[in-house]
Write an enzyme that holds these catalytic residues in place. Structure first.
Site, short mmCIF file in Angstrom:
data_model
loop_
_atom_site.label_atom_id
_atom_site.label_comp_id
_atom_site.label_asym_id
_atom_site.label_seq_id
_atom_site.Cartn_x
_atom_site.Cartn_y
_atom_site.Cartn_z
N SER A 134 16.90 7.31 1.26
CA SER A 134 16.95 7.37 2.72
C SER A 134 18.37 7.21 3.22
CB SER A 134 16.09 6.22 3.26
OG SER A 134 16.34 6.04 4.63
N TYR B 249 14.12 -3.22 3.50
CA TYR B 249 13.64 -1.89 3.11
C TYR B 249 14.80 -1.03 2.60
CZ TYR B 249 12.54 3.05 3.69
OH TYR B 249 12.42 4.40 3.48
N LYS C 121 15.83 0.64 -1.30
CA LYS C 121 16.24 2.03 -1.62
C LYS C 121 17.56 2.02 -2.38
CE LYS C 121 12.81 4.28 0.10
NZ LYS C 121 11.85 4.86 -0.84
P1 NAD Z 1 3.93 7.48 3.36
O1 NAD Z 1 3.64 6.04 3.56
O2 NAD Z 1 3.18 8.49 4.18
O3 NAD Z 1 3.77 7.87 1.82
C1 NAD Z 1 3.96 6.94 0.79
C2 NAD Z 1 2.76 7.04 -0.13
O4 NAD Z 1 2.93 6.11 -1.21
C3 NAD Z 1 1.45 6.66 0.56
O5 NAD Z 1 0.49 7.64 0.24
C4 NAD Z 1 1.08 5.31 -0.04
O6 NAD Z 1 -0.32 5.10 -0.09
C5 NAD Z 1 1.71 5.40 -1.41
N1 NAD Z 1 2.07 4.13 -2.02
C6 NAD Z 1 2.72 3.08 -1.47
N2 NAD Z 1 2.91 2.12 -2.39
C7 NAD Z 1 2.37 2.57 -3.55
C8 NAD Z 1 2.26 2.03 -4.86
N3 NAD Z 1 2.72 0.83 -5.15
N4 NAD Z 1 1.67 2.77 -5.81
C9 NAD Z 1 1.16 4.02 -5.53
N5 NAD Z 1 1.25 4.57 -4.30
C10 NAD Z 1 1.84 3.85 -3.33
O7 NAD Z 1 5.50 7.67 3.57
P2 NAD Z 1 6.37 9.00 3.67
O8 NAD Z 1 6.91 9.07 5.04
O9 NAD Z 1 5.65 10.15 3.10
O10 NAD Z 1 7.58 8.58 2.74
C11 NAD Z 1 7.61 8.92 1.36
C12 NAD Z 1 8.85 8.28 0.75
O11 NAD Z 1 10.00 8.72 1.46
C13 NAD Z 1 8.86 6.75 0.83
O12 NAD Z 1 9.41 6.25 -0.36
C14 NAD Z 1 9.79 6.46 1.99
O13 NAD Z 1 10.43 5.21 1.87
C15 NAD Z 1 10.78 7.61 1.88
N6 NAD Z 1 11.42 7.94 3.16
C16 NAD Z 1 10.66 8.22 4.26
C17 NAD Z 1 11.27 8.49 5.47
C18 NAD Z 1 10.45 8.75 6.71
O14 NAD Z 1 10.98 8.64 7.83
N7 NAD Z 1 9.18 9.15 6.62
C19 NAD Z 1 12.67 8.49 5.57
C20 NAD Z 1 13.42 8.23 4.43
C21 NAD Z 1 12.79 7.95 3.23
#
Ligand code: NAD
Ligand code: UDP
Length: 337
Positions: free
Chosen positions: A124, A148, A152
Site C-alpha cells: 500500500s 496497519y 505492510k
Molecule cells: P478485503 O478485505 O476486501 O479482502 C481481503 C480478503 O482477505 C477478505 O476476503 C478476507 O476475508 C481475507 N482475509 C483476511 N484475513 C485473512 C486470513 N488470515 N486468512 C485468509 N483470508 C483472510 O480487502 P481488499 O480491499 O480487497 O484488499 C486486499 C489487500 O490489498 C489487503 O491486503 C489490503 O491491505 C491491500 N490494500 C487494499 C487497499 C484498499 O484501499 N482496498 C489499499 C492498499 C492495499
C-alpha cells in the site's frame, strides 16, 4: 499458470480472479471470509464462465496451507489476505501483526516448502507516510504512521529477505494507491462489512440512501479546493496490474516494489461532483475537522510500473464513479441482498 489467491474473495481479489480466469489461468482461492462473502466467488464463476477451486481457511494455519499447496501445486501466489482497517489497527495492533505479519511468514514458509517461487504482494502507498516530496516514487522514505501501515512495511521487508535468500524466488510488491470502482457488470464490487472508512464506498452509500450525509474531513488543506487529494485507481486497472506482475515475476528473480496508481490527484470535492454526475443523485455533505493521520496530498510516480510491467492505468474518474454506482445501485445492501 496455476495461481493461488489468498484473500481472493475480497474486493480486489475477486476482480483479479475474474481477469485471471478470463486469461485462461487456473486459480485456487484461500479465504477465511472474515471480510468477504462466498457469494462474490459464485458471481465470479458466472461472469468468467470458468471454474476454480475454493478453500476456506486462514493464512495463519500452517496445516491448511500445507494441504492446499500439496493439492494445487501453485506456480505463483497473489497474496491479498489481510486486515486493512487503519482505525482498528490502532486499537488491536497485536491482532494486526498476528494476522498480517505472522500469517505472511507462514505463507512464505509453505511456498518454500512446496517449491513455489513466485509471489505478488498487496502492499500500500500507506508505507510512505508523510510526503517528503511528491509524487511518491518507490525510493521515497518509508515511514508509515499506523500499525496497519507498519504491517505492510514489515511484510515487504520479510518478503525482500525471503527472496534474497532463495536465488530462484521472485517477488513483486505492489504499492496500491486508492483502489475504487467495480466490474462493469455490476455483479461484483466493494462491500464493506460495517460503516465504510473509505471515501468512495461512503459516498456510494449516501447516494443510495443507506447513510444520511458525507463528512468531508478537512476543508483547509493546501490543495486546489482545500480538501484532501488522492490518486484513485480503478480496480479493473489494478487487477490488470496483477496479471502484468505475475507475468513479469515469471521471467525474473529478485524483489521489486512498484507503485500502482494513475499519477494524478483528485480532491474529495472533485470526486464528490464526479459521483453526483455519474449517479444523477445529490450527495449531502458537510466539512468537518481533519481526520488524524491524514496527509494533504498523495499521488504516485508511475514510471516504474510502465517501465517494468508495461502497465498503465486506462480508466478515468468517470469510469470509476459510473462503475461504483452501477454496483451500488444494483446491490444496495452489497452481497447480503
Ligand atoms: P478485503 O478485505 O476486501 O479482502 C481481503 C480478503 O482477505 C477478505 O476476503 C478476507 O476475508 C481475507 N482475509 C483476511 N484475513 C485473512 C486470513 N488470515 N486468512 C485468509 N483470508 C483472510 O480487502 P481488499 O480491499 O480487497 O484488499 C486486499 C489487500 O490489498 C489487503 O491486503 C489490503 O491491505 C491491500 N490494500 C487494499 C487497499 C484498499 O484501499 N482496498 C489499499 C492498499 C492495499
Ligand atoms: N475522506 C472524507 N470522508 C470520509 C472518508 C474519507 O473526507 O468519510 C477523505 C480523506 O480525508 C482523504 C480521502 O477522502 O482525503 C480518501 O480517504 P480514504 O480513507 O478513502 O483513503 P486514504 O485515507 O487511505 O487515502
Amino acid at each position: 499458470m496455476r495461481v493461488l489467491l489468498t484473500g481472493g474473495a475480497g474486493y480486489i481479489g475477486s476482480h483479479t480472479l475474474l481477469k485471471l480466469l478470463r486469461q485462461g489461468h487456473e486459480a485456487l482461492v484461500l479465504d477465511n471470509f472474515s471480510n468477504s462473502s462466498p457469494r462474490a466467488l459464485g458471481r465470479v464463476k458466472q461472469l468468467a464462465q470458468a471454474d476454480f477451486e475454493v478453500r476456506e481457511g486462514s493464512i495463519c494455519d500452517a496445516e491448511r496451507l500445507d494441504q492446499v499447496f500439496a493439492e494445487f501445486r501453485p506456480e505463483a501466489v497473489i497474496h491479498f489476505a489481510g486486515l486493512k482497517a487503519v482505525g482498528e489497527s490502532n486499537e488491536k495492533p497485536l491482532h494486526y501483526y498476528a494476522q498480517n505479519v505472522s500469517g505472511s511468514i507462514t505463507l512464505l514458509a509453505a511456498m518454500q516448502k512446496h517449491d513455489c517461487r513466485q509471489m505478488v504482494f498487496s502492499s500500500s502507498a500507506t508505507v510512505y507516510g508523510d510526503a517528503a516530496y511528491l509524487p511518491y516514487d518507490e525510493a521515497h522514505p518509508l515511514q508509515p504512521t499506523n500499525p496497519y501501515g507498519r504491517t505492510k512495511l514489515f511484510i515487504e521487508e520479510i518478503i525482500r529477505d525471503w527472496a534474497a535468500s532463495w536465488p530462484d524466488a521472485s517477488a513483486v510488491l505492489l504499492r496500491y494507491f486508492n483502489p475504487v470502482g467495480a466490474d462493469p457488470s455490476g455483479q461484483i464490487g466493494e462491500d464493506p462489512q460495517a460503516i465504510p472508512n473509505n471515501l468512495v464506498p461512503y459516498i456510494a452509500q449516501v447516494a443510495v440512501g443507506r447513510l444520511p450525509f458525507l463528512s468531508i474531513f478537512g476543508g483547509d488543506y493546501d490543495t486546489r479546493d482545500g480538501t484532501g487529494e488522492r490518486d484513485y485507481i480503478h480496480v479493473e486497472d489494478l487487477a490488470a496490474a496483477h496479471l502484468a506482475a505475475v507475468s513479469f515475476g515469471h521471467s525474473q528473480t529478485g524483489c521489486e516494489a512498484i507503485n500502482i496508481g494513475t499519477g494524478h490527484g483528485t480532491t474529495v470535492l472533485e470526486l464528490l461532483r464526479a459521483f453526483e454526475r455519474a449517479s444523477g443523485r445529490k450527495v449531502p455533505h458537510k466539512i468537518v475537522a481533519e481526520r488524524a493521520g491524514d496527509v494533504a496530498r498523495s499521488f504516485a510516480s508511475v514510471t516504474k510500473a510502465r517501465t517494468l510491467l508495461g502497465w498503465q492505468a486506462e480508466r478515468n474518474l468517470d469510469d470509476m464513479c459510473h462503475s461504483t454506482w452501477n454496483w451500488q445501485s444494483r446491490n444496495p445492501d452489497g452481497y447480503d441482498a
